[in-house]
Design an enzyme around this catalytic site. Structure first.
Site, PDB file in Angstrom:
ATOM      1  N   CYS A 314     -17.024  51.391  30.221  1.00 50.39           N
ATOM      2  CA  CYS A 314     -17.861  52.293  31.406  1.00 50.39           C
ATOM      3  C   CYS A 314     -16.532  52.661  32.231  1.00 50.39           C
ATOM      4  CB  CYS A 314     -18.908  51.627  32.280  1.00 50.39           C
ATOM      5  SG  CYS A 314     -18.315  50.130  33.220  1.00 50.39           S
ATOM      6  N   HIS A 362     -21.215  48.577  36.502  1.00 50.48           N
ATOM      7  CA  HIS A 362     -21.134  49.629  35.666  1.00 50.48           C
ATOM      8  C   HIS A 362     -21.089  50.750  36.368  1.00 50.48           C
ATOM      9  CE1 HIS A 362     -22.333  51.405  31.931  1.00 50.48           C
ATOM     10  NE2 HIS A 362     -23.114  52.293  32.604  1.00 50.48           N
ATOM     11  N   HIS A 374     -22.098  58.067  30.165  1.00 46.23           N
ATOM     12  CA  HIS A 374     -21.627  56.815  30.404  1.00 46.23           C
ATOM     13  C   HIS A 374     -21.364  55.994  29.127  1.00 46.23           C
ATOM     14  CE1 HIS A 374     -25.364  54.131  30.664  1.00 46.23           C
ATOM     15  NE2 HIS A 374     -25.646  55.324  29.904  1.00 46.23           N
TER      16      HIS A 374
END
Length: 402
Positions: A314, A362, A374
């Protein structure tokens, strides 16, 4: 933390997953992570589907957090190794200079011994590992010429510098070992969490997989609904801002008004209401480049610790995207969250970074209309998805990096 943040509910908060052809991302995830499903164990101790789902989600979040720890440890190790390599080069150069100074000093000592200007003991002391004590003896220093004294001083200085350089290198080597051990530990944690998640998924029956897909599909629809609500909210806010700008008199209108004012408010020349602020247009230009890069990565696999070009985790994706726009972000989510200005979710603009979970494990790249690009987790691919993919309470903050 952004003002929109709400307490995270204690119940299950599994995110729906968007797939282009199948609206059953959970099934895809299961298929990727577990090629074959084993028979379900019998007995009352078998966990429910909801319990398995919650546990798997928790494991993925823990793996994500461990991945960021791994990224940080890897970055520290890389920097420390470069430092050690530089220090070792310096030690080698310093040792070479020390040997040259020692050779010059030895030549003087040998010459003195041959001419009888020094005794054997004095000559050997000049070549000792630590001759400083003997250099301080006036009777010996007085018998040295200026050039010889310079050689002695140079030797002593080089010896002290070399010793300090070796100590610094030794300390850096210890820190490098610590970083390498931390890297191994964080890597093992990631692998352990993912292995446990795969093991749990392998216990699901075909019927349970179908049920899980149906649950996640409903949650995906709910996430999309919230994204649409956010998009409407942002559109309404933008409309109000545009109307306010249009109602603001331009410099020319102000000057033409009686007394040079409009409504009693003076407007400076060059501040026409239809002109966007320079900082906004600059950010928009950079964000456009970052988003173009991110969109080009859609479909590439998530691989923990990866920064491209073939795969990403990420923070690796957001790092690479903004680097394409000429902005250097830190490597980890923990550092990226502090690399800009925090804004409310309702004020999010394309290019902003959206962070998730209390541990900031994240991050995604906001593209507008409640959506982001993402790299979700192992077994998935870079994709567009609602920022509410794991529930509104999972959103930690929004940061504008440039």
């Amino acid at each position: 933390m952004a003002p929109h943040r709400k307490p995270r509910p204690t119940g299950r908060t599994r995110a729906g997953i968007r797939t282009p052809a199948l609206a059953t991302a959970a099934l895809t995830s299961v298929a990727l992570l577990s090629q074959t499903a084993t028979a379900a164990p019998s007995g009352d101790d078998r966990p429910s589907l909801e319990e398995v789902e919650k546990k798997v989600d928790d494991l993925y979040r823990q793996a994500g957090s461990a991945t960021e720890n791994y990224n940080a440890a890897k970055e520290r190790t890389t920097k420390q190794k470069k430092k050690v390599d530089t220090l070792l080069d310096d030690v080698a150069q310093r040792t070479e200079k020390l040997n040259e100074a020692r050779e010059e000093l030895g030549a003087f000592a040998a010459a003195q011994y041959r001419t009888g200007a020094a005794t054997p003991d004095q000559a050997s002391l000049l070549l000792a590992d630590n001759p400083q004590d003997y250099f301080d003896q006036n009777q010996l220093m007085d018998r040295l010429t200026d050039r010889q004294k310079q050689a002695v001083d140079a030797y002593v200085t080089e010896q002290a510098d070399a010793a300090e350089q070796r100590r610094t290198a030794s300390d850096s080597l210890e820190k490098l070992t610590e970083s390498q051990n931390a890297l191994k530990t964080s890597k093992a944690k990631v692998q352990a969490k993912l292995a446990e998640a795969r093991e749990l998924l392998s216990t699901l029956t075909a019927e349970e997989k179908a049920r899980l897909a149906a649950i996640e599909q409903r949650e995906q629809e709910e996430a999309d609904r919230k994204a649409e609500e956010l998009a409407r909210q942002q559109a309404a806010q933008a409309s109000q801002e545009t109307q306010s700008i249009q109602e603001t008199p331009t410099a020319q209108e102000t000057q033409e008004a009686p007394g040079g004012t409009a409504g009693g408010t003076e407007t400076s020349p060059g501040t026409a209401g239809t002109t966007a602020p320079v900082e906004d247009s600059t950010y928009a230009a950079k964000a456009t480049k970052a988003l173009a890069f991110a969109r080009a990565q859609i479909g590439k696999p998530y691989v923990w610790g990866a920064t491209g070009p073939g795969s990403y985790d990420c923070s690796g994706l957001t790092l690479a995207a903004w680097k394409a726009a000429g902005v250097d972000l830190p490597r980890t989510t923990y550092d990226q969250v502090a690399a800009g200005t925090t804004v409310p979710l309702a004020d999010a603009k394309p290019g902003d970074l959206v962070f998730f979970y209390d541990n900031i494990g994240h991050v995604g790249l906001y593209i507008g209309n409640g959506m982001m690009i993402h790299a979700p987790k192992p077994g998935t691919y870079v994709r567009e998805e609602s920022v509410f993919y794991d529930g509104e309470s999972s959103i930690h903050s929004v940061v504008r990096p440039a």
